[in-house]
Structures are given as structure tokens and as C-alpha cells.
Design a protein around this motif. Sequence first.
Motif, PDB file in Angstrom:
ATOM      1  N   PRO A 120     -17.503  11.640 -10.084  1.00 57.55           N
ATOM      2  CA  PRO A 120     -18.037  10.327 -10.495  1.00 57.55           C
ATOM      3  C   PRO A 120     -18.293   9.431  -9.287  1.00 57.55           C
ATOM      4  O   PRO A 120     -17.475   9.344  -8.375  1.00 57.55           O
ATOM      5  CB  PRO A 120     -16.939   9.757 -11.393  1.00 57.55           C
ATOM      6  CG  PRO A 120     -16.194  10.951 -11.884  1.00 57.55           C
ATOM      7  CD  PRO A 120     -16.239  11.951 -10.785  1.00 57.55           C
ATOM      8  N   ILE A 174     -21.737  16.576 -17.189  1.00 56.04           N
ATOM      9  CA  ILE A 174     -22.247  15.268 -17.617  1.00 56.04           C
ATOM     10  C   ILE A 174     -23.555  14.983 -16.898  1.00 56.04           C
ATOM     11  O   ILE A 174     -23.663  15.168 -15.682  1.00 56.04           O
ATOM     12  CB  ILE A 174     -21.230  14.149 -17.325  1.00 56.04           C
ATOM     13  CG1 ILE A 174     -19.959  14.347 -18.158  1.00 56.04           C
ATOM     14  CG2 ILE A 174     -21.836  12.773 -17.605  1.00 56.04           C
ATOM     15  CD1 ILE A 174     -18.822  13.422 -17.782  1.00 56.04           C
ATOM     16  N   ARG A 203     -25.677  11.845 -16.016  1.00 60.55           N
ATOM     17  CA  ARG A 203     -25.531  10.386 -15.939  1.00 60.55           C
ATOM     18  C   ARG A 203     -26.888   9.695 -15.786  1.00 60.55           C
ATOM     19  O   ARG A 203     -27.779  10.181 -15.079  1.00 60.55           O
ATOM     20  CB  ARG A 203     -24.659  10.007 -14.750  1.00 60.55           C
ATOM     21  CG  ARG A 203     -23.186  10.310 -14.910  1.00 60.55           C
ATOM     22  CD  ARG A 203     -22.497   9.262 -15.742  1.00 60.55           C
ATOM     23  NE  ARG A 203     -21.046   9.518 -15.820  1.00 60.55           N
ATOM     24  CZ  ARG A 203     -20.231   8.856 -16.615  1.00 60.55           C
ATOM     25  NH1 ARG A 203     -20.711   7.900 -17.395  1.00 60.55           N
ATOM     26  NH2 ARG A 203     -18.946   9.144 -16.626  1.00 60.55           N
ATOM     27  N   ASN A 204     -26.997   8.541 -16.435  1.00 59.35           N
ATOM     28  CA  ASN A 204     -28.176   7.674 -16.302  1.00 59.35           C
ATOM     29  C   ASN A 204     -29.474   8.442 -16.538  1.00 59.35           C
ATOM     30  O   ASN A 204     -30.400   8.421 -15.730  1.00 59.35           O
ATOM     31  CB  ASN A 204     -28.203   7.020 -14.913  1.00 59.35           C
ATOM     32  CG  ASN A 204     -26.985   6.144 -14.682  1.00 59.35           C
ATOM     33  OD1 ASN A 204     -26.620   5.340 -15.536  1.00 59.35           O
ATOM     34  ND2 ASN A 204     -26.337   6.304 -13.535  1.00 59.35           N
ATOM     35  N   ASP A 227     -21.123   7.694 -24.239  1.00 63.63           N
ATOM     36  CA  ASP A 227     -20.709   6.304 -24.432  1.00 63.63           C
ATOM     37  C   ASP A 227     -20.096   6.056 -25.802  1.00 63.63           C
ATOM     38  O   ASP A 227     -19.552   4.977 -26.056  1.00 63.63           O
ATOM     39  CB  ASP A 227     -21.905   5.369 -24.222  1.00 63.63           C
ATOM     40  CG  ASP A 227     -22.442   5.442 -22.792  1.00 63.63           C
ATOM     41  OD1 ASP A 227     -21.626   5.638 -21.867  1.00 63.63           O
ATOM     42  OD2 ASP A 227     -23.675   5.331 -22.614  1.00 63.63           O
ATOM     43  N   LYS A 284     -27.867   7.330 -22.654  1.00 61.54           N
ATOM     44  CA  LYS A 284     -27.968   7.240 -21.196  1.00 61.54           C
ATOM     45  C   LYS A 284     -27.057   8.244 -20.487  1.00 61.54           C
ATOM     46  O   LYS A 284     -27.348   8.654 -19.361  1.00 61.54           O
ATOM     47  CB  LYS A 284     -27.622   5.828 -20.732  1.00 61.54           C
ATOM     48  CG  LYS A 284     -28.682   4.799 -21.095  1.00 61.54           C
ATOM     49  CD  LYS A 284     -30.006   5.158 -20.417  1.00 61.54           C
ATOM     50  CE  LYS A 284     -31.117   4.200 -20.810  1.00 61.54           C
ATOM     51  NZ  LYS A 284     -32.422   4.629 -20.248  1.00 61.54           N
ATOM     52  N   ASN A 285     -25.946   8.605 -21.107  1.00 56.39           N
ATOM     53  CA  ASN A 285     -24.997   9.528 -20.495  1.00 56.39           C
ATOM     54  C   ASN A 285     -24.697  10.653 -21.483  1.00 56.39           C
ATOM     55  O   ASN A 285     -24.215  10.389 -22.588  1.00 56.39           O
ATOM     56  CB  ASN A 285     -23.713   8.801 -20.100  1.00 56.39           C
ATOM     57  CG  ASN A 285     -23.967   7.675 -19.123  1.00 56.39           C
ATOM     58  OD1 ASN A 285     -24.455   7.897 -18.017  1.00 56.39           O
ATOM     59  ND2 ASN A 285     -23.661   6.438 -19.526  1.00 56.39           N
ATOM     60  N   CYS A 322     -32.619  12.252 -14.726  1.00 55.89           N
ATOM     61  CA  CYS A 322     -31.546  11.326 -14.364  1.00 55.89           C
ATOM     62  C   CYS A 322     -32.051  10.339 -13.310  1.00 55.89           C
ATOM     63  O   CYS A 322     -33.053  10.577 -12.629  1.00 55.89           O
ATOM     64  CB  CYS A 322     -30.345  12.102 -13.808  1.00 55.89           C
ATOM     65  SG  CYS A 322     -29.515  13.128 -15.040  1.00 55.89           S
ATOM     66  N   GLU A 354     -22.836  15.272 -12.943  1.00 52.99           N
ATOM     67  CA  GLU A 354     -21.422  14.950 -12.730  1.00 52.99           C
ATOM     68  C   GLU A 354     -20.531  16.100 -13.182  1.00 52.99           C
ATOM     69  O   GLU A 354     -20.770  16.729 -14.215  1.00 52.99           O
ATOM     70  CB  GLU A 354     -21.058  13.682 -13.499  1.00 52.99           C
ATOM     71  CG  GLU A 354     -19.654  13.179 -13.217  1.00 52.99           C
ATOM     72  CD  GLU A 354     -19.367  11.877 -13.932  1.00 52.99           C
ATOM     73  OE1 GLU A 354     -18.332  11.813 -14.648  1.00 52.99           O
ATOM     74  OE2 GLU A 354     -20.166  10.920 -13.793  1.00 52.99           O
TER      75      GLU A 354
END
Length: 590
Positions: A101, A127, A129-130, A167, A251-252, A280, A287
Motif C-alpha cells: 500500500p 487489489i 487501486r484507483n 470500499d 474505485k478499488n 488504474c 497492490e
Amino acid sequence: MPTVGVKRDLLFEALGRTYSDEEFDELCFEYGLELDEVTSEKTMMEKEQGSDKAEGLSDIVIYKIDVPANRYDLLCLEGLARGLLVFLQKLEAPRYKAIPPKSGGRLQQMFIKPDTARVRPFAVAAILRNITFTKESYDSFIDLQDKLHQNLGRKRSLVSMGTHDLDTIQGPFTFDALPPDQIKFVPLNQTKAYTAVEQMELFSGDSHLRHYLPIIRDKPVYPVILDSNGVVLSMPPIINGNHSKITLNTKNVFIEITGTDLTKIKISLDILVTMFSQYCKEPFVMEQVEVIKPDGSKDIYPALKYRKEDVPVDLINRRVGVNLSADKIAQLLTKMCLTSKVTEGGKKLSVEIPPTRADVIHSCDIIEDVAIAHGYNNITKTIPNTNTIANQFGINKLTDLLRLDICAAGFTEVLTFALCSREDVSDKLQLDLAKTKAVHISNPKTAEFQVARTALLPGVLKTIACNRKMPLPIKAFEISDVVLQNPDKDVGAQNYRHFCAVHYNKSPGFEVIHGLLDRTMQLLQVPFSKEDGYHLKAADSPTFFSGRCAEVIVRGKSIGHLGVLHPNVVTKFELTNPCAALEISIEPFL
């Protein structure tokens, strides 16, 4: 070969130019693919269900492209466009990175509980992310998962994946196996919570999910993934929970993949994250997640391992049949996403295998990519320097000669399937399946093809049963291979050539079968003798009538049986008249 359907305009947008159908077909051919069909959703529906069902569907042009079964990186628009752009040298192969992270916090964790070993022991996670989804990229994301399920995952039996809105859930996560009545959650796209038992009933009529229910339905425990608050993320391999479903606003993305084959689930994870990490905020970066196994050991996923393979340049040239420089071969391999460097003064290539190319296992896979990138049509045709004369295998020559003379003796040849049911080689012949040395098929498509045949007799009897209304007598024979377990062989099994004949009439006709055996031995030039020829020895076999069975002994070794079939065997093959049968191995006569 899997077929990937992509929208033409989206593909051309990703490639940065427009092609005619002929031009794109040629590009596919150069890259080792095949443009199978140019169609649309409306056209496909009209072909399958008629024009009435096609109303309201899109006329957007869809390219259906045949992709090699081991090229998992080409099963979606993203991977296909990326591969073609690298091939066209408009893009350098991306460098994929898995990092902790960025906030500096702890890795998300997934704990695997011991009970999962009873049903589905392995799990990995990652994961994204974004990430930013559009309708098209979201649909492609879901479609790739489905293709990996069907192809690499063998219809979810080996691999099943779940994707969740991170989330909406809270780590650490737990991969456990619980009794079905203790699992209760709202399944994807449902509004009511159901227990796992109720879901089995609910989805038994679902045209999509009902095919996967047998994977776990009879298990004492069902796999389930939960977050730290006890929220059910999924019940693999059946369905995800509605609570954490991803949307266009997600988003995640938390990705979890479970299965019974660790290698395949790691490949699936690598493919999924490398294909869609391009959306992303930091492209091609994902991640890591820490997976803690039941014994307390820890692994970090995704692995995204790059490895190097050294291949001699002269070996590549010899195998492909070309004479290319080391620099040219390195350039060709780089076009295939295999970044290569010349080493040892041009004698070798150091080839880097990215995590997206799980199909590259040996040097021969690299050599194949050189041939594809160079173009098979550009390889000069040459006549081999070695002259060879083909010759028939002895066992096949003997078989062909015997067939003619057995037919001349009044028997009709039949050809039956090499696969049959377990019942055919055991219960119907009154034999113990465990003692038959049968080779079992791990994933039979039907009950008729569960094992490789251990004898020709069941197939011949089934053929006679299908023709029992023909005038009697029916005299049938077959000379083909049977398959038996052999631990001394590298594949654990071995083929043996057998000869089987059956006489079906109102009386058994043992004398006819005996006469056929004598004629066969005469053709093989084996005399009737206990010392150096053949003779019969009384024997007991559950397949044959008691007191009417004999072993065929050749030079002191038993090669099979002949006799009158037991009435129960005849009845189980749906026959009403008695049979006399002979089955021997012809391997000893070579």
C-alpha cells in the motif's frame, strides 16, 4: 481454440487506426491468430433464435477471433490490443509491478482455514487501486473472468474468481469452509438472504449457475469468503455476495481466486490484474495481499514473476529453418512481448518471460514465437537432407493380415469406442472394477465414456445388441487396442492389442469359436502343443458359464479366454440368445 468477440470500433480505437476486414484478417494471421467471423449481436441472435428475438439488439460490428488455447493474455480486448500494438512496434511491452500500500499501511490479509482442504484448499488475492471503469471496460472485465472460468478453470472446477468493491468491505478476510446450513447471505443481484442449502435449490433452475452446483453440492462443507465483520463476499465456485458487487463507480477492486490447482489460480490472478491494471491511476501497478495458510506460512500475491531463459541462436535457426542474425531474432521475440538481449557474442539470447506469458514453458515455445513473428510464409521450403523409408509397425501389419482371414472365416468386423462406462467393464462382465486395471477419465462428459476399455468384449456385445434383429447367427469380431494401468510407463498406462470374436445364435456355437481359434493359430503358425505351441486349460471366470470356459495358453503363458458367456452377462447386454466368445492378446505373436 477459444473465440474472443470484440467490438470492432473499440479495437480499432485501441490500435490507433482503422483497418478493412481484409487488412485486419492479414494482421491476425501475421500474429498467429485467425479472424473467424465478422458479425454483430443482432446477426448472431437471428442465426440462433430467429429475427423476432433479435429486435432491439445492436448492429455494432463484432470481430470473432480464434485465440490459441494457452494464450490467456489474448482473451480480452485489452490484452489483444496490447499484444498487437507491441507486435506492430507501436508500444513497448509494459512492466508490471505489485507493490505494498502506498499509504504505508499493512497489507490486506486473507486467512485460509484448515477446513478448506476438504473442498477447495487454495486461495490467492490482489487489489486494483484507483481504477476507472467505463461500460465497455467493465463488460470486458466480467467477460475475461468468464473465459478464464471456462478455459483455464475447467468450468470453475479448478479455478473460480470473485471481484468485490473493496470500499464496501473490511479486511482482514477469511477463506473458510462451513456446513451449508451455517452459510447465509444475499446472492449477487438478489434482494433476499438465502442459506447455502436454499441457494442450491434456487439456482438449480438457473441456466448459467446450475452447471456449477455439482462441484460442491455433495460436499459436507462449502467454501466461503468473509470479511472481518462476517459479511460474506462469495461462496466459490457458485456466486458472489450482493453486498460487495462491483459497479461502474467502483474505485478499488478486491480480487480473490480460489481453486484446487494452485498453479492455475496464480496464472488466473496474474492475467486478470495485468490486463485491467491499465485502467488504474498508475497503470500496470497493483497492490499486494498477504495470504496466511493454515500452517501459519505466508505468501504475497500477485507474484508477477519475470524469469529468464537462455536459448542458443543456432538452435532457433535450425528448428525454424531460417538463417537469421541474433539481433534480428531478438527483435522478433521482443515484438511477441518476450524482451530479448543478445549474449555471448551473438551465440545466445537471454529471453525475459513476463507474467502474462504462462504459455512459455520451454525453449520450444520461444522458438515457436520466432517462427510466428518471422512469418511461416517467409520460411523457405526445403527438401530434407535425410532420406527415410517408412515401414509399418509389426503389430499393425499382423492386425491387417488377420482381419482379412477372420473375415474370410465368416465373421463381420466391428469397430467400437475406445472409451466405455465403468459398468461395461465391471458389473456387466461380473468383474470387480478395482481388479480390472482400468484407466479412469477424470472429467468424463457422459456416463458412456468413463474409462478406457479393458476388454473388447463389451463393445462387440453392445454392437450385437444393436443389431439383434438381424438374421441369426451373428458372428462379429474386433481387433483393436485395450488400455490397462502400467505403473512402469511414464504415463501410467499401456495399450495392448486384443482380438475378440463372438458367436450369437439360438445355440452358443462353442465349436465355431473353438474352430476360429484353431484357424487363427494356424495362420500364426503356432502348433497345437503344450511345449512350444498352444493348448486349452480349464478355467473359471465370472464372465463365462461355469464349466464352459478355458484359458488359451501359448508357450506356457495365458493370453486370454474362450467359452460360453454366463447368462447374466448376456442378459445385462440386452441379448436373449446364448453367446460363445473368444478374447486373446495378439502381442505375444510378434
